[in-house]
Design an enzyme around this catalytic site. Structure first.
Site, PDB file in Angstrom:
ATOM      1  CB  SER A  89      -0.969   0.003   1.187  1.00 45.83           C
ATOM      2  OG  SER A  89      -0.265  -0.002   2.407  1.00 45.83           O
ATOM      3  NE  ARG A 132      -2.063   4.514   1.928  1.00 48.12           N
ATOM      4  CZ  ARG A 132      -1.862   3.649   2.894  1.00 48.12           C
ATOM      5  NH1 ARG A 132      -0.647   3.386   3.329  1.00 48.12           N
ATOM      6  NH2 ARG A 132      -2.889   3.048   3.450  1.00 48.12           N
ATOM      7  CD  GLU A 156       1.245  -9.087 -14.694  1.00 49.92           C
ATOM      8  OE1 GLU A 156       0.385  -8.675 -13.893  1.00 49.92           O
ATOM      9  OE2 GLU A 156       1.309 -10.266 -15.052  1.00 49.92           O
ATOM     10  CD  GLN A 187       1.310  -7.368   1.205  1.00 54.47           C
ATOM     11  OE1 GLN A 187       1.504  -7.683   2.364  1.00 54.47           O
ATOM     12  NE2 GLN A 187       0.527  -6.354   0.866  1.00 54.47           N
TER      13      GLN A 187
END
Length: 171
Positions: free
Chosen positions: A104, A108, A131, A150
Site C-alpha cells: 500500500s 499511494r 506487471e 508481498q
C-alpha cells in the site's frame, strides 16, 4: 482455502512446504512475506502497431530487457508500464498456492506493482514477474532491492502442481 498467518508461514518454511531464496526472516509479516525488486526489467518498445491478444503473442517480442547497474534505479514515466521480477525464488508444495500483491505504501504513490495475474499456482518454483504501471503524474524511480510486493500464502484443498508456460518465469 485459508490464508496462512505469520506462525503458519514460519512453520511451512521450517517443514519445507515453502522455500524462499534468498530468505530473510525479517521479511515475514503478519500474513505475508515481502519480496524485493531485482535489477532486471523489460520495457515496452514504442510502436503503434496492433498486437493480437492471443496465446501465440509473446511479450518478449514487444519488450526489451535491461539490467540496471548496481545502485541505479529504473525510471518509470507517468502512464508507462514495464515488467520487473523479484530477487527471490519462491517454491511451494503442491498443497500451497498464493496471491502476489503490491504494498500500500507504493500504491499511494500511484505505483501498481502487480496489475493482473496475481494468483500463484501450487507447486511453483520460480521468481515472480511483476506487471508494473505508473498511474501517477510523476516519474517514479524503481530501486532494485526495495521490498516491492508481498506474497500471501494459502492452503489448498487437495494437491496440484503447475506445469504451464511460465513455470520458469524468466524475464
Amino acid at each position: 482455502m485459508s490464508v496462512l498467518s505469520r506462525d503458519e508461514i514460519l512453520k511451512a518454511i521450517s517443514e519445507g512446504e515453502i522455500e524462499i531464496s534468498p530468505y530473510d526472516p525479517n521479511f515475514v509479516g503478519c500474513a505475508s512475506v515481502d519480496l524485493t525488486l531485482s535489477n532486471e526489467f523489460r520495457f515496452y518498445k514504442p510502436g503503434r502497431e496492433v498486437i493480437p491478444v492471443n496465446e501465440q503473442t509473446d511479450f518478449k517480442d514487444l519488450t526489451e530487457k535491461v539490467i540496471m547497474p548496481e545502485g541505479e534505479p529504473y525510471l518509470l514515466l507517468p502512464g508507462q508500464a514495464c515488467l520487473g521480477i523479484t530477487t527471490e525464488n519462491v517454491k511451494l508444495s503442491p498443497r500451497l498456492c498464493g496471491l502476489l500483491e503490491g504494498r500500500s505504501r507504493f500504491a499511494r504513490l500511484g505505483l501498481f506493482v502487480h496489475i493482473t495475474a496475481g494468483f500463484m499456482n501450487p507447486g511453483i518454483n520460480n521468481r515472480q514477474v511483476l506487471e508494473i504501471y505508473n498511474a501517477s503524474n510523476n516519474a517514479l524511480a524503481l530501486i532494485p532491492g526495495t521490498k516491492i510486493c508481498q506474497f500471501i500464502f494459502m492452503r489448498l484443498a487437495g494437491e496440484a502442481t503447475y506445469h504451464g508456460k511460465y513455470s520458469t518465469n524468466i524475464l
